[in-house]
Write a protein that holds these residues in place. Structure first.
Motif, PDB file in Angstrom:
ATOM      1  N   LEU A 156      33.766  14.863  61.766  1.00  0.00           N
ATOM      2  CA  LEU A 156      32.981  13.272  61.399  1.00  0.00           C
ATOM      3  C   LEU A 156      33.441  12.317  61.927  1.00  0.00           C
ATOM      4  CD1 LEU A 156      30.502  12.579  60.038  1.00  0.00           C
ATOM      5  CD2 LEU A 156      31.779  12.334  58.099  1.00  0.00           C
ATOM      6  N   PRO A 207      27.712   8.250  66.124  1.00  0.00           N
ATOM      7  CA  PRO A 207      26.554   8.248  65.474  1.00  0.00           C
ATOM      8  C   PRO A 207      25.079   8.102  66.071  1.00  0.00           C
ATOM      9  CG  PRO A 207      28.011   6.666  64.249  1.00  0.00           C
ATOM     10  CD  PRO A 207      28.466   7.228  65.459  1.00  0.00           C
ATOM     11  N   LEU A 227      25.716  10.633  55.237  1.00  0.00           N
ATOM     12  CA  LEU A 227      26.241  11.903  54.744  1.00  0.00           C
ATOM     13  C   LEU A 227      25.392  12.589  53.920  1.00  0.00           C
ATOM     14  CD1 LEU A 227      28.987  13.449  54.608  1.00  0.00           C
ATOM     15  CD2 LEU A 227      29.596  12.075  52.516  1.00  0.00           C
ATOM     16  N   ARG A 260      23.271   2.877  56.386  1.00  0.00           N
ATOM     17  CA  ARG A 260      24.374   3.618  56.176  1.00  0.00           C
ATOM     18  C   ARG A 260      24.427   4.094  54.706  1.00  0.00           C
ATOM     19  NH1 ARG A 260      24.316  -1.478  57.171  1.00  0.00           N
ATOM     20  NH2 ARG A 260      25.309  -2.077  55.054  1.00  0.00           N
ATOM     21  N   MET A 282      31.742   8.018  56.946  1.00  0.00           N
ATOM     22  CA  MET A 282      30.436   7.756  57.559  1.00  0.00           C
ATOM     23  C   MET A 282      30.520   6.075  57.506  1.00  0.00           C
ATOM     24  SD  MET A 282      27.693   8.614  58.792  1.00  0.00           S
ATOM     25  CE  MET A 282      27.502  10.376  58.570  1.00  0.00           C
ATOM     26  N   THR A 286      27.143  15.800  59.916  1.00  0.00           N
ATOM     27  CA  THR A 286      26.673  14.904  58.694  1.00  0.00           C
ATOM     28  C   THR A 286      26.666  15.815  57.591  1.00  0.00           C
ATOM     29  OG1 THR A 286      24.469  14.717  59.146  1.00  0.00           O
ATOM     30  CG2 THR A 286      25.931  13.214  60.341  1.00  0.00           C
TER      31      THR A 286
END
Length: 521
Positions: free
Chosen positions: A440, A445, A467, A162, A493, A422
């Motif tokens: 977003l 994902p 991001l 992440r 995100m 992203t």
């Protein structure tokens, strides 16, 4: 102590996001307290409620020992900066205290943690990363209310990666600005920052092996060490990127003899190079015998300076039409054999670089379009691939050659670097394609830029996402002007990769972000 009331939307969001959460009667004489588990961003996975309330003591004791002790010290400092009074130390935990433990009784998932809320709050994790994440959950809670309902929170991330990328090769950002983003990442339980250190406008590291390439604005070794150390304190890993054989403008400015020149250039080629922000001046000529030694010198100098698991070697936007560069195929014939082509020369260069990175105990990474199509030499399958484009830099949404499923079947591990949504650019052509935060938030994902997904049996090949903050036009914004757009996207995100949005409306999520605020200091 002051307590900040939750908004109604944030309270409702807490009930929606926390499994088993519920509203309890307020403690006698404490009508000022909102009797629910405060929201977090990202939301926690599971909450099993009990009966009763914990109240953080004035001058709260943060109890820890061993490897948890420095985490307790940072939590105490963060709580103090947030307006509370907290002191770390050992000994017994009395009512209103917080205990941090790192041992095998924590939940088994990577980066997971458990928080037991009773007369005291006890955090249990198997790893320092899990304990750090738990302290950020506590900090978000106590920034809203010092009173918590009894119960147990068990939490873990859906995706192991992440992250955030910062384009420092185009726009130099101050050490303090970078540290602020790292602190915000940690607050949202993120774990990887990619520093894109070389590109169109500079090489941002102080090189000893090739001092001529160091840009006037660069990070000294002491400054980079400061960034790495600060990130490590908050559980964030630093991944450097020095890209090649394309995007080497900052390096080749001092080595113009190594720039790759096409045998033919059409108006379309010229327009493409212009749209891609000077790509032509950033390609190194791999047919020049001096090219590989330069690349390898830089890798041997800088790979050992970064303690993290990864080193990103770039690879993107080099050559799409090898017929324009016959010298690459000629050199491949000479050095690799008559059956090999320019694509093989690139693959061989990437593999040699990956070997250097692995020799220092690290895992190499690259962008997906750096894997040549049609050659005889396969790219090393140990390289992790950041998949950003289905085709090329101009039309990333189209194309399935070497698509995610194919790459996974070949043995590659992937990260989803989907151009849409992203990417966010400060300026330049790409800025017109910036996705709004709402898009977003609506994204999945697991969905790649070309509309494909990995099969269920390939799911463990997907690490996560980041991001991506690009600065195609470094003068379009000051670093202060960049703060709000990044802050608008970073928690989204984080939520997507930790627990998913679970249908929570975007306006409610925005209220939750406001409720947790930013980390003090």
């Amino acid at each position: 102590m002051s307590r900040l009331p939750l908004t109604i939307a944030a309270v409702l969001g807490a009930a929606a996001f926390c499994t088993g959460s519920l509203t309890l009667p307020a403690p006698a004489g404490r009508a000022d307290i909102v009797p629910v588990l405060p929201v977090t961003v990202p939301s926690v996975h599971e909450f099993t409620p009990g009966s009763g309330y914990f109240d953080l003591a004035s001058g709260a004791h943060i109890v820890a020992s061993g490897e948890a002790a420095p985490i307790a010290t940072r939590l105490a400092g963060d709580l103090t900066r947030a307006g509370h009074v907290a002191t770390p130390g050992g000994g017994a935990a009395g009512p209103g205290a917080v205990t941090l433990r790192i041992d095998d009784s924590g939940p088994p998932q990577p980066e997971s943690y458990r928080i037991d809320i009773g007369d005291t709050v006890t955090v249990t994790a198997r790893t320092t990363e899990g304990a750090i994440h738990a302290t950020q959950t506590l900090l978000q809670w106590f920034s809203q209310s010092t009173v918590l309902p009894f119960g147990t929170v068990t939490d873990w991330p859906d995706y192991g990666e992440r992250g955030l990328l910062l384009d420092l090769g185009r726009k130099f950002l101050t050490v303090d600005w970078i540290k602020q983003r790292i602190r915000e990442m940690a607050y949202y339980r993120m774990n990887l920052i990619q520093l894109h250190l070389s590109d169109s406008y500079g090489f941002r590291l102080a090189s000893i092996s090739h001092p001529e390439i160091t840009s006037p604005q660069h990070y000294s070794r002491a400054e980079m060490s400061e960034i790495i150390s600060y990130a490590a304190d908050y559980g964030i890993e630093v991944m450097p990127e020095i890209g090649f054989p394309g995007h080497m403008n900052g390096i080749l400015e001092s080595h113009p003899d190594l720039i790759l020149h096409p045998a033919t250039t059409s108006p379309v080629d010229a327009a493409t190079d212009s749209l891609l922000a000077g790509t032509a001046q950033g390609r190194i000529d791999l047919s020049n015998p001096a090219a590989r030694p330069l690349i390898e010198d830089l890798l041997r100098e800088f790979v050992p300076l970064f303690p993290g698991r990864y080193f990103h070697l770039g690879g993107d936007e080099y050559v799409s039409d090898y017929s324009r560069f016959p010298q690459l195929t000629d050199y491949a014939h000479t050095t690799l054999g008559p059956q090999f082509t320019g694509q093989d020369l690139v693959a061989d260069t990437v593999n040699r670089a990956a070997g250097i990175i692995r020799s220092y105990g690290k895992t190499p990474r690259m962008w997906n379009d750096g894997i040549p199509a049609g050659g005889r030499i396969p790219v090393d399958r140990s390289i992790i691939v950041d998949y950003w484009t289905g085709g090329n830099g101009l039309i990333p949404w189209i194309g399935t050659q070497n698509g995610p499923e194919s790459l996974a079947d070949q043995g590659f591990t992937l990260s989803n670097a989907s151009f849409t949504p992203t990417y966010w650019a400060t300026g330049g052509t790409a800025a017109a394609l910036n996705s709004p935060p709402e898009l977003l938030y609506a994204w999945d994902p697991a969905l790649f830029v070309n509309g494909t997904r990995l099969r269920a049996d390939q799911r463990d090949r997907l690490l996560g996402s980041k991001l991506f903050v690009w600065a195609d036009d470094p003068n379009a914004m000051t670093e202060q002007q960049m703060v709000d757009p990044v802050r608008a996207r970073l928690p989204i995100m984080a939520q997507q990769l930790w627990a998913g949005t679970k249908g929570n409306p975007y306006p409610v999520f925005v209220d939750q972000v406001r409720a947790v605020g930013n980390p003090a200091g």
